[in-house]
Design an enzyme around this catalytic site. Structure first.
Site, PDB file in Angstrom:
ATOM      1  N   ARG A  55       0.837  -1.206   0.000  1.00  0.00           N
ATOM      2  CA  ARG A  55       0.000   0.000   0.000  1.00  0.00           C
ATOM      3  C   ARG A  55       0.874   1.259   0.000  1.00  0.00           C
ATOM      4  O   ARG A  55       0.541   2.256  -0.634  1.00  0.00           O
ATOM      5  CB  ARG A  55      -0.927  -0.008   1.213  1.00  0.00           C
ATOM      6  CG  ARG A  55      -1.925  -1.159   1.147  1.00  0.00           C
ATOM      7  CD  ARG A  55      -2.807  -1.212   2.363  1.00  0.00           C
ATOM      8  NE  ARG A  55      -3.675  -0.055   2.442  1.00  0.00           N
ATOM      9  CZ  ARG A  55      -4.343   0.285   3.546  1.00  0.00           C
ATOM     10  NH1 ARG A  55      -4.233  -0.429   4.652  1.00  0.00           N
ATOM     11  NH2 ARG A  55      -5.103   1.348   3.549  1.00  0.00           N
ATOM     12  N   ILE A  96      -5.357   6.579   5.811  1.00  0.00           N
ATOM     13  CA  ILE A  96      -3.931   6.631   6.149  1.00  0.00           C
ATOM     14  C   ILE A  96      -3.110   7.126   4.959  1.00  0.00           C
ATOM     15  O   ILE A  96      -1.903   7.253   5.060  1.00  0.00           O
ATOM     16  CB  ILE A  96      -3.418   5.260   6.663  1.00  0.00           C
ATOM     17  CG1 ILE A  96      -3.601   4.149   5.625  1.00  0.00           C
ATOM     18  CG2 ILE A  96      -4.134   4.896   7.964  1.00  0.00           C
ATOM     19  CD1 ILE A  96      -2.971   2.814   6.040  1.00  0.00           C
ATOM     20  N   HIS A 112      -6.623   7.407  12.157  1.00  0.00           N
ATOM     21  CA  HIS A 112      -6.165   6.017  12.068  1.00  0.00           C
ATOM     22  C   HIS A 112      -4.689   5.918  11.677  1.00  0.00           C
ATOM     23  O   HIS A 112      -4.234   4.861  11.242  1.00  0.00           O
ATOM     24  CB  HIS A 112      -7.026   5.230  11.069  1.00  0.00           C
ATOM     25  CG  HIS A 112      -8.426   4.981  11.570  1.00  0.00           C
ATOM     26  ND1 HIS A 112      -9.469   4.572  10.762  1.00  0.00           N
ATOM     27  CD2 HIS A 112      -8.959   5.079  12.819  1.00  0.00           C
ATOM     28  CE1 HIS A 112     -10.572   4.429  11.485  1.00  0.00           C
ATOM     29  NE2 HIS A 112     -10.299   4.743  12.734  1.00  0.00           N
TER      30      HIS A 112
HETATM   31  P1  OAD Z   1     -15.223   1.760   3.568  1.00  0.00           P
HETATM   32  O1  OAD Z   1     -14.553   1.044   2.457  1.00  0.00           O
HETATM   33  O2  OAD Z   1     -15.838   0.954   4.642  1.00  0.00           O
HETATM   34  O3  OAD Z   1     -16.400   2.668   2.976  1.00  0.00           O
HETATM   35  C1  OAD Z   1     -16.192   3.537   1.907  1.00  0.00           C
HETATM   36  C2  OAD Z   1     -17.473   4.342   1.713  1.00  0.00           C
HETATM   37  O4  OAD Z   1     -17.236   5.290   0.682  1.00  0.00           O
HETATM   38  C3  OAD Z   1     -18.690   3.517   1.296  1.00  0.00           C
HETATM   39  O5  OAD Z   1     -19.794   3.899   2.103  1.00  0.00           O
HETATM   40  C4  OAD Z   1     -18.922   3.905  -0.176  1.00  0.00           C
HETATM   41  O6  OAD Z   1     -20.300   3.939  -0.499  1.00  0.00           O
HETATM   42  C5  OAD Z   1     -18.330   5.305  -0.218  1.00  0.00           C
HETATM   43  N1  OAD Z   1     -17.776   5.692  -1.520  1.00  0.00           N
HETATM   44  C6  OAD Z   1     -17.027   4.933  -2.366  1.00  0.00           C
HETATM   45  N2  OAD Z   1     -16.640   5.644  -3.430  1.00  0.00           N
HETATM   46  C7  OAD Z   1     -17.146   6.896  -3.263  1.00  0.00           C
HETATM   47  C8  OAD Z   1     -17.098   8.106  -4.026  1.00  0.00           C
HETATM   48  N3  OAD Z   1     -16.424   8.181  -5.171  1.00  0.00           N
HETATM   49  N4  OAD Z   1     -17.734   9.192  -3.535  1.00  0.00           N
HETATM   50  C9  OAD Z   1     -18.418   9.133  -2.372  1.00  0.00           C
HETATM   51  N5  OAD Z   1     -18.489   8.032  -1.612  1.00  0.00           N
HETATM   52  C10 OAD Z   1     -17.871   6.931  -2.045  1.00  0.00           C
HETATM   53  O7  OAD Z   1     -14.188   2.818   4.142  1.00  0.00           O
HETATM   54  P2  OAD Z   1     -14.204   3.630   5.518  1.00  0.00           P
HETATM   55  O8  OAD Z   1     -15.582   3.982   5.936  1.00  0.00           O
HETATM   56  O9  OAD Z   1     -13.230   4.737   5.380  1.00  0.00           O
HETATM   57  O10 OAD Z   1      -9.870   1.309   9.554  1.00  0.00           O
HETATM   58  O11 OAD Z   1     -13.627   2.566   6.516  1.00  0.00           O
HETATM   59  C11 OAD Z   1     -13.466   2.929   7.850  1.00  0.00           C
HETATM   60  C12 OAD Z   1     -12.313   2.189   8.445  1.00  0.00           C
HETATM   61  O12 OAD Z   1     -12.506   0.780   8.261  1.00  0.00           O
HETATM   62  C13 OAD Z   1     -10.972   2.435   7.795  1.00  0.00           C
HETATM   63  O13 OAD Z   1     -10.340   3.612   8.261  1.00  0.00           O
HETATM   64  C14 OAD Z   1     -10.197   1.228   8.167  1.00  0.00           C
HETATM   65  C15 OAD Z   1     -11.248   0.190   7.853  1.00  0.00           C
HETATM   66  O14 OAD Z   1     -11.162  -1.003   8.502  1.00  0.00           O
HETATM   67  C16 OAD Z   1      -8.735   0.719  10.016  1.00  0.00           C
HETATM   68  O15 OAD Z   1      -7.967   0.108   9.295  1.00  0.00           O
HETATM   69  C17 OAD Z   1      -8.521   0.900  11.480  1.00  0.00           C
END
Ligand code: OAD
Length: 238
Positions: A55, A96, A112
């Site tokens: 990554r 990150i 994070h």
């Molecule tokens: P996710 O992969 O869980 O969610 C990404 C979100 O972004 C989803 O709700 C999609 O619908 C939305 N999405 C995708 N593409 C998009 C776009 N072009 N415009 C708008 N929205 C879009 O990622 P996170 O919510 O960031 O933690 O995940 C939270 C945490 O879970 C991360 O920080 C990580 C992971 O496990 C750790 O590693 C501690």
């Protein structure tokens, strides 16, 4: 106007960085407990370092650049909050990657951790780092003046560890006039619960491609791509 912003992997998706959940997400290819926990690092450091090395390399490849959503947040901050203090404008990210910082955002809190930094397990020093990290690489290998024998790890928050800056985030949430969340699934706490700390009169806005489990907490839900909807929303605020 005090504004708190929370971003997740969705804001960087259009820059070419995989999100976690859903088709082709990072957690489709890996189980989080195998690569993103302290137990995984104790059990199989080579696997964990390989996951983050890949990554880290990808993040630094030339095609990965901030997109219009990152840039519009940085421009909004520079235009309206250049001299502000006390987290009047605070950009909290779960990501990150360093795309907010590269776009020029100033008051960023990466809750994070950061992929381009590593940490010594023993003395806790955080060091900027752009190379691969070996599974058993120690702090004293980084310079001839360094004598700490601690092992080096990615400076990221793993499941079961405490996110960074929680009291600062809570303070900003309690005072927010506007809370804007962008591209996050609303599944991972404590980030997903920040909205509940905002005051009743706060304008709460969620920008995401889809509904999330916390959408009902927001007075305004905007469905669409971050690169289009974030600049549009910020223009409407200004
Ligand atoms: P996710 O992969 O869980 O969610 C990404 C979100 O972004 C989803 O709700 C999609 O619908 C939305 N999405 C995708 N593409 C998009 C776009 N072009 N415009 C708008 N929205 C879009 O990622 P996170 O919510 O960031 O933690 O995940 C939270 C945490 O879970 C991360 O920080 C990580 C992971 O496990 C750790 O590693 C501690």
């Amino acid at each position: 106007m005090r504004i708190l912003i929370l971003t997740g992997a969705g804001i960087s998706a259009e820059s070419g960085i995989a999100t976690f959940r859903g088709a082709d997400g990072l957690w489709e290819g890996h189980r989080p407990e195998d690569v993103a926990t302290p137990q995984a690092f104790a059990r199989d450091p080579a696997l964990v370092q390989r996951f983050y090395n890949e990554r880290r390399r990808k993040l630094q490849s030339p095609e990965i650049q901030p997109n219009a959503a990152h840039r519009s947040l940085a421009e909004f901050e520079a235009k309206h909050y250049a001299e502000s203090r006390n987290d009047e404008f605070l950009l909290v990210t779960q990501n990150i990657d360093d795309l907010h910082q590269r776009a020029g955002s100033q008051n960023v809190l990466p809750m994070h951790g950061e992929l381009l930094k590593i940490q010594c397990e023993l003395c806790k020093e955080v060091i900027e780092w752009t190379n691969d990290l070996d599974p058993y690489q120690t702090h004293d290998s980084t310079s001839k003046d360094e004598d700490c024998p601690g092992r080096l790890r990615p400076n990221v928050v793993w499941f079961g560890e405490m996110p960074i800056g929680l009291s600062r985030i809570d303070r900003a949430a309690r005072q927010a006039d506007v809370f804007l969340t962008i591209g996050t699934s609303g599944l991972v706490y404590p980030a997903a619960g920040i909205v509940q700390s905002t005051p009743p009169n706060c304008q709460r806005v969620e920008i995401n491609l889809d509904d999330t489990p916390v959408s009902m907490e927001f007075g305004e839900v905007i469905r669409g791509k971050a690169s289009e909807e974030v600049p549009r929303f910020l223009r409407s605020l200004a």
